[in-house]
Design a protein around this motif. Structure first.
Motif, PDB file in Angstrom:
ATOM      1  N   UNK A  93       8.422  76.821  41.828  1.00 53.99           N
ATOM      2  CA  UNK A  93       9.332  75.889  42.489  1.00 53.99           C
ATOM      3  C   UNK A  93       9.405  74.560  41.740  1.00 53.99           C
ATOM      4  N   UNK A  94       8.315  74.177  41.113  1.00 55.15           N
ATOM      5  CA  UNK A  94       8.314  72.920  40.359  1.00 55.15           C
ATOM      6  C   UNK A  94       9.309  72.961  39.195  1.00 55.15           C
ATOM      7  N   UNK A  95       9.633  74.151  38.730  1.00 51.63           N
ATOM      8  CA  UNK A  95      10.517  74.260  37.572  1.00 51.63           C
ATOM      9  C   UNK A  95      11.988  74.235  37.907  1.00 51.63           C
ATOM     10  N   UNK A  96      12.390  73.825  39.098  1.00 50.78           N
ATOM     11  CA  UNK A  96      13.789  73.805  39.479  1.00 50.78           C
ATOM     12  C   UNK A  96      14.557  72.815  38.604  1.00 50.78           C
ATOM     13  N   UNK A 130      12.656  84.227  38.728  1.00 53.08           N
ATOM     14  CA  UNK A 130      11.769  84.403  39.892  1.00 53.08           C
ATOM     15  C   UNK A 130      12.098  85.672  40.682  1.00 53.08           C
ATOM     16  N   UNK A 131      13.268  86.243  40.433  1.00 55.06           N
ATOM     17  CA  UNK A 131      13.650  87.475  41.131  1.00 55.06           C
ATOM     18  C   UNK A 131      13.264  88.647  40.250  1.00 55.06           C
ATOM     19  N   UNK A 159      26.123  70.099  56.549  1.00 56.16           N
ATOM     20  CA  UNK A 159      26.444  70.707  55.259  1.00 56.16           C
ATOM     21  C   UNK A 159      26.291  72.211  55.340  1.00 56.16           C
ATOM     22  N   UNK A 160      26.330  72.831  54.182  1.00 57.14           N
ATOM     23  CA  UNK A 160      26.173  74.284  54.098  1.00 57.14           C
ATOM     24  C   UNK A 160      25.227  74.600  52.951  1.00 57.14           C
ATOM     25  N   UNK A 161      24.461  75.650  53.108  1.00 60.40           N
ATOM     26  CA  UNK A 161      23.475  76.047  52.121  1.00 60.40           C
ATOM     27  C   UNK A 161      23.620  77.532  51.835  1.00 60.40           C
ATOM     28  N   UNK A 162      23.263  77.953  50.632  1.00 59.68           N
ATOM     29  CA  UNK A 162      23.355  79.365  50.261  1.00 59.68           C
ATOM     30  C   UNK A 162      22.519  79.666  49.032  1.00 59.68           C
ATOM     31  N   UNK A 163      22.413  80.970  48.720  1.00 61.33           N
ATOM     32  CA  UNK A 163      21.682  81.432  47.546  1.00 61.33           C
ATOM     33  C   UNK A 163      22.628  82.169  46.614  1.00 61.33           C
ATOM     34  N   UNK A 164      22.338  82.086  45.328  1.00 60.19           N
ATOM     35  CA  UNK A 164      23.081  82.815  44.312  1.00 60.19           C
ATOM     36  C   UNK A 164      22.089  83.421  43.336  1.00 60.19           C
ATOM     37  N   UNK A 207      16.108  88.254  37.583  1.00 55.54           N
ATOM     38  CA  UNK A 207      17.269  87.397  37.793  1.00 55.54           C
ATOM     39  C   UNK A 207      16.811  85.985  38.128  1.00 55.54           C
ATOM     40  N   UNK A 208      17.768  85.050  38.033  1.00 55.05           N
ATOM     41  CA  UNK A 208      17.527  83.661  38.413  1.00 55.05           C
ATOM     42  C   UNK A 208      17.958  83.445  39.860  1.00 55.05           C
ATOM     43  N   UNK A 209      17.244  82.560  40.551  1.00 53.53           N
ATOM     44  CA  UNK A 209      17.598  82.172  41.914  1.00 53.53           C
ATOM     45  C   UNK A 209      18.179  80.772  41.887  1.00 53.53           C
ATOM     46  N   UNK A 210      19.378  80.619  42.452  1.00 54.60           N
ATOM     47  CA  UNK A 210      20.050  79.318  42.488  1.00 54.60           C
ATOM     48  C   UNK A 210      20.224  78.922  43.948  1.00 54.60           C
TER      49      UNK A 210
END
Length: 498
Positions: A333-336, A377-378, A399-404, A457-460
């Motif tokens: 998580x620190x690497x965001x 991370x995936x 607001x709105x939040x989501x994952x990619x 995969x990457x998590x965004x």
């Protein structure tokens, strides 16, 4: 044995008589050895008494006695209770010898045979009574068997809830780790189980994560994602769409939670077998040789026991696969990194990691999409990503939040920009959709994938504004949790491989 009895011995009268004669010949026959074998009948009487008599032979000494006996027998034949009785004539001059011979036949052979048949008849009566008793017992067992099988669901094991005033509860334990419980019964034909909850929190925002798998090879059975609001303070039944098969194995239950304070699980009484006590990776005082309060059922899959108030169906079936449920390490998580796509250039960092809260801040902007990428991370086999989000300011704008999810070689900003162009599909990216969130109201994000990922995969993490203002929209995302399914070889195949 042929020695006659002493005169002092009193002979009991014969109970059964096998000969019949007319009273006309009674004086002569009573003086003969046949006296105790004969029942005498009155030819002119309206009633014929044959008490303790079963005439097999008729005896006559005179013509008149024979005629009267024939007339008497004709009257008896009308009732059809006796077979036809033959009549023999005895000569008065030789009657002593002939009567002795007939008496010997009746006494030595026929009498013993009759006595034996009487005993056989008595035994048959006793056997008949025993048979009726067995039939009654069989019917009782059969009725009990049918009554059990007519129940759609049958309980085969249970641990009743037991409340200890010293219990601290599992609110933090369920959110930070998980509780594991092994069922002490065979998995064969199990169609569901029930957990007891003794308390419900006031703020019921969050969900329980319940997983069932096999101990022998880690192969999963099913997973339930249960919102806190659906749980009742009583027994809650978790059903299976298909009863467990494939042989007798050991089932393992895992319970964890994400979100606010979860419903309080009940514990059973202290047991002596440590293997079947509830356990957790983090030590907890309540889990001291005590199991969870649970019940195991067999029967028709998907049918709720009538005594239980509610039922939960599986969110996903994971038969044939091993389940790995883990939280993202803080080091990842620190690497965001900030990969936002927006024309607005803010004068404050919109994406960063909060060290003291293990959370990622993703502040939405008035235009475009704010995004923070966590690389690699995936892992392959991931089927679900979940997290919890909150706008951590009482005056924060919604607001709105989501994952990619994007492939490692993909253009992350290009994939994010494509989200704002309706109709454009990106086969290399997976989008969770938007979840609206308000100030100080936590929300759960559950990204269920149709199929497990086949590559890393990457998590965004994404956020955007839903109104014209983004003042104080300090959106924080935390408690990242991933579930991965790994193909598990069945026990039978492993046995064959050996």
């Amino acid at each position: 044995m042929n020695t006659s009895l002493p005169a002092a011995v009193h002979r009991q009268p014969r109970r059964s008589r096998y000969a019949i004669a007319s009273t006309h010949d009674q004086p002569l026959l009573e003086a003969s050895p046949l006296a105790e074998f004969i029942v005498f009948v009155e030819p002119e009487s309206d009633q014929v008494r044959l008490l303790n008599a079963f005439p097999l032979i008729g005896i006559a000494v005179s013509d008149t006695g024979a005629t009267e006996l024939q007339n008497t027998l004709k009257r008896i034949y009308r009732f059809k209770t006796l077979p036809e009785v033959p009549i023999i004539r005895l000569d008065p001059s030789t009657m002593a010898t002939e009567a002795a011979l007939v008496a010997q036949v009746l006494e030595s052979g026929l009498d013993r045979l009759t006595s034996h048949m009487t005993k056989v008849h008595t035994e048959l009566v006793m056997l008949r009574r025993e048979r009726e008793t067995l039939f009654e017992n069989y019917r009782a067992i059969e009725n009990a068997f049918h009554a059990r099988n007519w129940d759609s669901v049958t309980e085969i094991f249970s641990h009743a809830p037991s409340v200890d005033p010293k219990d601290e509860g599992f609110a933090n334990l369920l959110r930070e780790s998980e509780i594991e419980q092994i069922f002490p019964v065979s998995s064969y034909a199990v169609s569901g189980f029930a957990l007891h909850f003794r308390g419900l929190p006031s703020g019921r925002s969050g969900q329980l994560i319940v997983t069932l798998d096999y101990v022998e090879n880690g192969e999963g059975v099913a997973e339930w994602l249960v919102p806190y609001s659906s749980v009742v303070a009583d027994w809650n039944f978790f059903s299976l769409p298909k009863a467990c098969d494939g042989g007798h194995r050991t089932l393992r239950l895992r319970v964890s939670a994400t979100g606010g304070t979860p419903p309080e699980l009940s514990l059973g009484n202290v047991i002596t077998n440590e293997r079947y006590a509830a356990r957790a990776r983090i030590p907890h005082a309540d889990l001291d040789m005590r199991p969870l309060a649970f019940r195991v059922f067999t029967g028709l899959p998907g049918v709720r026991p009538t005594s239980l108030p509610n039922v939960f169906v599986p969110t996903s079936l994971i038969a044939g696969r091993r389940v790995e449920d883990y939280r993202l390490p803080v080091e990842l998580l620190r690497g965001v990194t900030n990969v936002s796509v927006s024309t607005v250039v803010p004068d404050f960092p919109t994406v960063r990691f909060l060290e003291h809260e293990d959370a990622i801040v993703c502040h939405p902007l008035s235009e475009g999409i704010t995004a923070g990428a966590i690389r690699r991370v995936i892992s392959p086999g991931t089927v679900r990503i979940s997290a919890r989000a909150i706008i951590d300011h009482p005056e924060g704008q919604p607001g709105a939040v989501g994952f990619l999810l994007t492939s490692l070689s993909a253009d992350i900003k290009g994939e994010i920009a494509a989200l704002g162009r309706p109709g454009e599909k990106r086969p290399t990216a997976l989008f969770s959709g938007w979840t609206e969130i308000n100030a100080m109201q936590p929300a759960d994000i559950n990204f269920m994938l149709d199929t497990a990922t086949t590559r890393a995969m990457d998590l965004v993490v994404l956020s955007k504004a839903t109104t014209g203002s983004v003042d104080f929209s300090w959106l924080k995302v935390f408690n990242f949790r991933l579930v991965k399914h790994i193909e598990a070889r069945p026990v039978q195949e492993m046995a064959n491989a050996r």
